[in-house]
Enzyme design. Structure first.
Site, short mmCIF file in Angstrom:
data_model
loop_
_atom_site.label_atom_id
_atom_site.label_comp_id
_atom_site.label_asym_id
_atom_site.label_seq_id
_atom_site.Cartn_x
_atom_site.Cartn_y
_atom_site.Cartn_z
CG ASN A 208 43.18 44.48 25.69
OD1 ASN A 208 43.43 45.29 26.57
ND2 ASN A 208 42.11 43.71 25.71
N PRO A 304 31.50 36.38 25.83
CG PRO A 304 31.18 36.19 28.13
CD PRO A 304 32.02 35.65 27.00
CB ILE A 306 30.69 41.93 30.22
CG1 ILE A 306 31.60 40.71 30.10
CG2 ILE A 306 30.32 42.21 31.67
CD1 ILE A 306 33.01 40.91 30.61
CG PHE A 323 34.69 53.61 28.19
CD1 PHE A 323 34.02 53.52 29.40
CD2 PHE A 323 35.61 54.62 28.01
CE1 PHE A 323 34.28 54.43 30.42
CE2 PHE A 323 35.88 55.54 29.02
CZ PHE A 323 35.21 55.44 30.22
#
Ligand code: C5P
Length: 395
Positions: A208, A304, A306, A323
């Protein structure tokens, strides 16, 4: 009174960058006195250094006029910080051994101030066991080191040994000169930053647009506030922040493993843009183009989470911050995320207006007790404020 540094300029091709450093220091209002080795004067002229610093340049150890005006011991203590730029293999060896046979080495030995070195040399010289031994000795002696970077070298080779850029050295100097309060002293802070890269095959990946800028700014702010910082970073093209332990990773799985290895921590901030999915079975060899009109099918599996794994794990840091990059219903989604991921705080930002890669950010702090809206700020200022907020929560 303003801060000042004593610059020891060594004899290497990177000496020319010391001129730009002096200019940058002066624009910050930091005073500069310079010492040049004999070899340094072969690369840059003492007149250039004197003109830029606005001070007399010192070079010979036994110069009676100098000794009357300012003895070499006094010179070594006249500044708040001693900076060796470039620190050549020779200067590093002398400093590691405690040799004092010219003004530069004598000053480095006689000073009672912190010392920062910016090594620069040929890649083989840098990698040589002797230099690495000297580096280890200097670090044990409490000397601060910035760089070297990896890159093209003046000698035509490529690798580590290229001196840190003047802006990076300036950032390190500012950290060392900062007399600001250190509300995170003694605290261990874990930060994730950047994108992750999930392989499709050995040459292709899914990723990304995260630049890592906000996460890196957070790491810099935390170091300035005295924290012991580990930054787990996906692939970004940003200079390595001074004083931060960086663990470079590619995939979400690697990022999680690196985070778990970095615990315990007092606080953790998850600023990385982790890919939500990875390709179920990445190919061992490059996937070949198929017949015209035929395309491969990729099957994804979830990565996963995190943040959630760490926030709900046995070794949960005292404060966990996440965030939330959203393009709509920013606050609503952030509140849901706070619960779902067991965070203490969510930094919500609207990414519909081009935040990725820019230097500015508009964020909202979504905590258990309410929402704080901040105006648009630089990512550096957002980082300062978030770290100050975190320090408050850790009290
Ligand atoms: O669920 P979402 O990706 O919007 O959550 C964003 C927050 O979760 C960020 O703090 C991000 O760093 C973290 N995250 C993570 N691991 C994931 C996905 C997100 O740590 N796999």
């Amino acid at each position: 009174m303003g801060k000042s540094v004593l610059l020891i300029i060594g004899g290497g091709i990177a000496a020319y960058k010391s001129l730009e450093l002096i200019r940058l220091l002066k624009t910050r209002g930091i005073g500069v006195r310079a010492i040049m080795t004999k070899a340094a004067a072969e690369f840059v002229t003492p007149l250039s250094v004197a003109s830029l610093s606005g001070e007399k340049v010192h070079s010979a150890l036994f110069n009676l006029t100098d000794e009357v005006e300012m003895g070499h011991i006094e010179l070594s203590r006249s500044a708040d910080l001693v900076v060796v730029v470039p620190a050549t293999a020779d200067l590093m060896a002398k400093m590691a051994q405690g040799l004092a046979n010219d003004l530069a080495s004598t000053t480095a030995l006689a000073t009672d101030k912190p010392v920062l070195i910016a090594p620069a040399m040929n890649v083989r010289m840098w990698q040589h066991a002797a230099t690495q031994r000297n580096l280890a000795t200097l670090e044990t002696d409490g000397i601060h080191v910035v760089g070297p970077n990896e890159g093209d070298m003046a000698c035509g080779e490529f690798g580590p040994g290229r001196m840190a850029e003047p802006v990076e050295i300036l950032a390190a100097i500012e950290v060392l000169l900062a007399s600001a309060p250190k509300p995170l002293a003694g605290r261990k802070i874990l930060i994730t930053a950047g994108p992750t890269r999930e392989p499709i095959d050995p040459v292709r990946y899914i990723s990304n647009h995260s630049s890592g800028k906000q996460g890196y700014a957070l790491a810099e702010a935390a170091v300035r506030m005295g924290a012991d910082v580990t930054l787990v970073s996906g692939p970004v093209s940003l200079p390595k922040p001074f004083g931060v332990k960086i663990i470079d990773v590619q995939t979400a799985d690697e990022m999680l493993a690196a985070c778990e290895k970095s615990l315990p921590a007092d606080g953790a901030i998850f600023a990385a843009a982790v890919a939500d999915w990875k390709v179920a079975h990445s190919a061992a060899n490059k996937i070949k183009k198929q017949k015209s009109g035929e395309v491969p099918t990729l099957t994804f599996v979830e990565n996963p989470d995190i943040l959630k794994t760490i926030a709900t794990g046995k070794m949960r840091p005292q404060i966990v911050v996440g965030f939330a990059a959203e393009t709509e219903k920013v606050i609503e989604h952030a509140k849901a995320k706070l619960e779902k991921k067991s965070c203490d705080l969510i930094i919500a930002n609207d990414v519909s207006e081009g935040v990725f890669g820019t230097n500015r950010n508009t964020v909202h702090l979504v905590g258990k007790s309410g929402v704080e809206d901040w105006p648009q700020l630089s990512k550096a200022e957002v980082a300062n404020r978030i770290m100050a907020h975190l320090a408050g929560l850790l009290k």
